[in-house]
Structures are given as C-alpha cells and as structure tokens.
Design a protein around this motif. Structure first.
Motif, PDB file in Angstrom:
ATOM      1  N   ARG A 201       0.824  -1.206   0.000  1.00 35.90           N
ATOM      2  CA  ARG A 201       0.000   0.000   0.000  1.00 35.90           C
ATOM      3  C   ARG A 201       0.861   1.261   0.000  1.00 35.90           C
ATOM      4  NH1 ARG A 201      -2.715  -0.970   4.291  1.00 35.90           N
ATOM      5  NH2 ARG A 201      -1.471   0.313   5.710  1.00 35.90           N
ATOM      6  N   ASP A 202       1.911   1.258   0.820  1.00 30.72           N
ATOM      7  CA  ASP A 202       2.774   2.438   0.892  1.00 30.72           C
ATOM      8  C   ASP A 202       3.540   2.633  -0.408  1.00 30.72           C
ATOM      9  OD1 ASP A 202       3.675   4.636   2.522  1.00 30.72           O
ATOM     10  OD2 ASP A 202       5.627   3.662   2.565  1.00 30.72           O
ATOM     11  N   ARG A 203       3.995   1.540  -1.021  1.00 33.39           N
ATOM     12  CA  ARG A 203       4.713   1.652  -2.290  1.00 33.39           C
ATOM     13  C   ARG A 203       3.795   2.172  -3.390  1.00 33.39           C
ATOM     14  NH1 ARG A 203       7.209  -3.511  -4.342  1.00 33.39           N
ATOM     15  NH2 ARG A 203       8.080  -2.028  -5.848  1.00 33.39           N
ATOM     16  N   LEU A 204       2.572   1.692  -3.438  1.00 38.56           N
ATOM     17  CA  LEU A 204       1.625   2.158  -4.451  1.00 38.56           C
ATOM     18  C   LEU A 204       1.264   3.622  -4.226  1.00 38.56           C
ATOM     19  CD1 LEU A 204      -0.608  -1.022  -4.605  1.00 38.56           C
ATOM     20  CD2 LEU A 204       0.680  -0.077  -6.546  1.00 38.56           C
ATOM     21  N   THR A 205       1.136   4.017  -2.972  1.00 34.05           N
ATOM     22  CA  THR A 205       0.876   5.427  -2.665  1.00 34.05           C
ATOM     23  C   THR A 205       2.031   6.293  -3.136  1.00 34.05           C
ATOM     24  OG1 THR A 205      -0.471   4.844  -0.741  1.00 34.05           O
ATOM     25  CG2 THR A 205       0.411   7.076  -0.816  1.00 34.05           C
ATOM     26  N   ALA A 206       3.264   5.840  -2.870  1.00 39.67           N
ATOM     27  CA  ALA A 206       4.441   6.580  -3.304  1.00 39.67           C
ATOM     28  C   ALA A 206       4.487   6.691  -4.823  1.00 39.67           C
ATOM     29  CB  ALA A 206       5.712   5.901  -2.784  1.00 39.67           C
TER      30      ALA A 206
ATOM     31  N   HIS B 282       0.024  15.337  -2.568  1.00 43.45           N
ATOM     32  CA  HIS B 282       1.395  15.547  -2.091  1.00 43.45           C
ATOM     33  C   HIS B 282       1.385  16.914  -1.400  1.00 43.45           C
ATOM     34  CE1 HIS B 282       5.903  14.796  -3.092  1.00 43.45           C
ATOM     35  NE2 HIS B 282       5.795  15.571  -2.032  1.00 43.45           N
ATOM     36  N   ASN B 283       0.650  16.973  -0.285  1.00 36.77           N
ATOM     37  CA  ASN B 283       0.362  18.256   0.350  1.00 36.77           C
ATOM     38  C   ASN B 283       1.391  18.687   1.385  1.00 36.77           C
ATOM     39  OD1 ASN B 283      -2.063  18.365  -1.136  1.00 36.77           O
ATOM     40  ND2 ASN B 283      -3.128  17.169   0.428  1.00 36.77           N
ATOM     41  N   VAL B 284       2.224  17.766   1.831  1.00 39.24           N
ATOM     42  CA  VAL B 284       3.245  18.079   2.826  1.00 39.24           C
ATOM     43  C   VAL B 284       4.572  17.527   2.334  1.00 39.24           C
ATOM     44  CG1 VAL B 284       1.606  18.057   4.758  1.00 39.24           C
ATOM     45  CG2 VAL B 284       2.797  15.943   4.135  1.00 39.24           C
ATOM     46  N   PRO B 285       5.699  18.022   2.867  1.00 37.56           N
ATOM     47  CA  PRO B 285       6.997  17.484   2.455  1.00 37.56           C
ATOM     48  C   PRO B 285       7.100  15.984   2.719  1.00 37.56           C
ATOM     49  CG  PRO B 285       7.277  19.524   3.698  1.00 37.56           C
ATOM     50  CD  PRO B 285       5.843  19.136   3.833  1.00 37.56           C
TER      51      PRO B 285
ATOM     52  N   HIS C 158       6.859  11.938  14.844  1.00 35.84           N
ATOM     53  CA  HIS C 158       6.373  12.352  16.164  1.00 35.84           C
ATOM     54  C   HIS C 158       6.368  13.871  16.300  1.00 35.84           C
ATOM     55  CE1 HIS C 158       5.793  12.315  20.520  1.00 35.84           C
ATOM     56  NE2 HIS C 158       6.877  13.055  20.646  1.00 35.84           N
ATOM     57  N   HIS C 159       7.481  14.498  15.949  1.00 36.79           N
ATOM     58  CA  HIS C 159       7.597  15.953  16.112  1.00 36.79           C
ATOM     59  C   HIS C 159       6.763  16.716  15.078  1.00 36.79           C
ATOM     60  CE1 HIS C 159      10.546  15.412  19.186  1.00 36.79           C
ATOM     61  NE2 HIS C 159      11.509  14.995  18.373  1.00 36.79           N
ATOM     62  N   ALA C 160       6.657  16.173  13.880  1.00 35.58           N
ATOM     63  CA  ALA C 160       5.956  16.885  12.806  1.00 35.58           C
ATOM     64  C   ALA C 160       4.448  16.887  13.012  1.00 35.58           C
ATOM     65  CB  ALA C 160       6.297  16.264  11.454  1.00 35.58           C
ATOM     66  N   ALA C 161       3.920  15.855  13.632  1.00 35.83           N
ATOM     67  CA  ALA C 161       2.484  15.779  13.929  1.00 35.83           C
ATOM     68  C   ALA C 161       1.636  16.050  12.686  1.00 35.83           C
ATOM     69  CB  ALA C 161       2.124  16.753  15.049  1.00 35.83           C
ATOM     70  N   GLY C 162       1.981  15.371  11.579  1.00 39.68           N
ATOM     71  CA  GLY C 162       1.189  15.474  10.366  1.00 39.68           C
ATOM     72  C   GLY C 162       1.658  16.531   9.380  1.00 39.68           C
ATOM     73  N   ARG C 163       2.628  17.352   9.757  1.00 42.56           N
ATOM     74  CA  ARG C 163       3.100  18.416   8.862  1.00 42.56           C
ATOM     75  C   ARG C 163       4.131  17.917   7.853  1.00 42.56           C
ATOM     76  NH1 ARG C 163       5.442  22.409  12.996  1.00 42.56           N
ATOM     77  NH2 ARG C 163       5.772  20.444  14.115  1.00 42.56           N
ATOM     78  N   VAL C 164       4.624  16.690   8.055  1.00 37.20           N
ATOM     79  CA  VAL C 164       5.585  16.049   7.156  1.00 37.20           C
ATOM     80  C   VAL C 164       5.175  14.588   7.048  1.00 37.20           C
ATOM     81  CG1 VAL C 164       8.008  15.401   6.810  1.00 37.20           C
ATOM     82  CG2 VAL C 164       7.457  17.622   7.818  1.00 37.20           C
ATOM     83  N   HIS C 165       5.333  14.001   5.866  1.00 34.69           N
ATOM     84  CA  HIS C 165       5.099  12.564   5.720  1.00 34.69           C
ATOM     85  C   HIS C 165       6.444  11.872   5.615  1.00 34.69           C
ATOM     86  CE1 HIS C 165       4.003   8.717   3.704  1.00 34.69           C
ATOM     87  NE2 HIS C 165       3.048   8.788   4.604  1.00 34.69           N
TER      88      HIS C 165
ATOM     89  N   VAL D 252      11.780   6.466  -3.360  1.00 37.60           N
ATOM     90  CA  VAL D 252      12.770   7.505  -3.629  1.00 37.60           C
ATOM     91  C   VAL D 252      12.164   8.572  -4.548  1.00 37.60           C
ATOM     92  CG1 VAL D 252      15.068   8.028  -4.534  1.00 37.60           C
ATOM     93  CG2 VAL D 252      14.662   5.863  -3.364  1.00 37.60           C
ATOM     94  N   ARG D 253      11.464   8.137  -5.575  1.00 36.22           N
ATOM     95  CA  ARG D 253      10.840   9.082  -6.505  1.00 36.22           C
ATOM     96  C   ARG D 253       9.818   9.984  -5.818  1.00 36.22           C
ATOM     97  NH1 ARG D 253      11.496   8.359 -11.970  1.00 36.22           N
ATOM     98  NH2 ARG D 253      12.572   6.470 -12.653  1.00 36.22           N
ATOM     99  N   ALA D 254       9.127   9.447  -4.816  1.00 32.98           N
ATOM    100  CA  ALA D 254       8.085  10.224  -4.136  1.00 32.98           C
ATOM    101  C   ALA D 254       8.657  11.218  -3.135  1.00 32.98           C
ATOM    102  CB  ALA D 254       7.110   9.283  -3.428  1.00 32.98           C
ATOM    103  N   ALA D 255       9.909  11.037  -2.722  1.00 26.84           N
ATOM    104  CA  ALA D 255      10.485  11.858  -1.652  1.00 26.84           C
ATOM    105  C   ALA D 255      10.917  13.230  -2.153  1.00 26.84           C
ATOM    106  CB  ALA D 255      11.676  11.135  -1.037  1.00 26.84           C
ATOM    107  N   ASP D 256      10.786  14.219  -1.275  1.00 26.75           N
ATOM    108  CA  ASP D 256      11.368  15.543  -1.517  1.00 26.75           C
ATOM    109  C   ASP D 256      12.768  15.616  -0.918  1.00 26.75           C
ATOM    110  OD1 ASP D 256       8.959  16.764  -2.679  1.00 26.75           O
ATOM    111  OD2 ASP D 256       8.129  16.544  -0.668  1.00 26.75           O
TER     112      ASP D 256
END
Length: 222
Positions: A72-77, A87-90, A112-119, A159-163
């Motif tokens: 699921r995570d790979r397909l999402t990426a 792709h709303n957050v970094p 933990h620290h990002a609390a949803g502001r980063v994936h 890797v392709r999905a990452a900023d």
C-alpha cells in the motif's frame, strides 16, 4: 477480478499457501487504487512486496499483514510521484543499511515531532530481520512506539516520491534523481550497542531531526 498468478511462484517458509492471502490483499488494493493503477500493476506490487519481505522477515506468520502495509505504501508513493495522489506536505525518506536502527529512529522521531506536517518513510539497502531490541527500548523510553514497525527494502518508488532523502551509512545504494534534496548523516550504528549507546544515537538523531523539521516547516508556518 484481480488475481495473483501462482505459476512459477513458490510458497515462502512459514506459509503453506500464501496465494489466498495475496489475492485478498491485491483485490482490496486494486479497489483502493481504482482509476490510478491497473489490476495487473497492483498484483505485481503485492507479490514483489511479499517476496522482498519474505527474504528477511523474522516472523513469517505476519507476512500477509506486513505485505499489505508495504505494498500500500509503495503504491501510494508511486501514485504521488506520478501526480495521481495528494502531495500536500513534504515527503522525507530515511535510508540506512538494515532499516533496523538509525533510519527507523529518524523516521519515528520526525513523524512524532511533525504531527502530520511532514510525511515520513524509511527503508534499508539490505534490510535486516527485525528492528534492534535496544532501539525499540530506547524509543519506548521517550514514548515513541516502534513495536509495529518492520525493516523495509529500499525501492525506486519511495525515492521518486520523496522531496528529501537522508542516508545514514548506506553508501551509494540510493538512486539519485534531480530536484530532490539529499543529505548523508554520519551517525553511529546502534546495532550491538548497549542501552546507553542506543540512547546516545537516539538523542543525536533527534537533534538533527528537529533541525530538519524547522527547515521544512518553519515555526511561522507551523
């Protein structure tokens, strides 16, 4: 109807016949990604994910559940990299060798620290059989639970999905794509260390993660 062909595919140790479980996973994911990926693509990702995890997984009875999460995570990426998913957050990817220590710590701390502001995602160039016990314990001491996490192979789609791609001791294993930020963090490997050593690595990573988060999501945008 989506199906995972059995031809040429051997059952992995610990699972007498995984075909039914893989078929169920593929059907559910094909419905989830309907209109984004063909059923054949979903089938292939499910089986490839299962095979990759089965090479290293310590507890094979959990493989279907782990496969569902990994696929699921790979397909999402993949959908994100193609512009077919939000792709709303970094997006940050942490990579080490075994994905059993440093990268798991970094991903969990940033999440933990990002609390949803980063994936956040993590992966290993040569994933181990499980997360190091001292790493799980060190993270539990600060209220971060790694008990449900597992080492994941490094795949091109994440890797392709990452900023931002952060590597920690995995050399040149991570492919390089233009337009991404790459960093190499020199952090000791907690494998085989003492509980005190694992805490030291945790704290070193935590300091770096906090700095990264401040750059990705400045306080005035938080």
């Amino acid at each position: 109807m989506s199906t995972v062909p059995a031809t040429g595919r051997k059952s992995m140790p610990g699972l007498v016949n995984p075909q039914h479980e893989l078929h169920t996973i593929a059907v559910e994911l094909a419905e989830r990604f309907s209109g984004v990926f063909a059923e054949e693509t979903v089938d292939r990702y499910v089986f490839e994910s299962y095979t990759a995890l089965a090479r290293t997984a310590k507890i094979t009875s959990h493989l279907p559940a782990l496969t569902a999460k990994f696929a699921r995570d790979r397909l999402t990426a993949l959908a994100q990299s193609k512009g077919a998913a939000a792709h709303n957050v970094p997006e940050v990817l942490f990579v080490c060798v075994q994905n059993a220590g440093r990268s798991q710590m970094a991903a969990a701390l940033l999440d933990h620290h990002a609390a949803g502001r980063v994936h956040v995602r993590s992966a290993g160039s040569a994933p181990g059989a499980g997360i190091h016990a001292q790493v799980v314990e060190a993270m539990a001491e600060i209220g971060v639970d790694l008990s449900q996490e597992f080492p994941k192979p490094l795949t091109d789609d994440v890797v392709r999905a990452a900023d931002v791609v952060i590597t920690m001791g995995c050399g040149d294993a991570c492919p390089i794509y233009p337009g991404k930020r790459y960093e190499d963090w020199h952090v000791d490997d907690p494998a085989g260390t003492t509980p005190a050593g694992a805490r030291l690595v945790r704290d070193q990573i935590d300091a770096r993660v906090r700095e990264l988060l401040a750059e990705l999501v400045p306080p005035d945008r938080a």
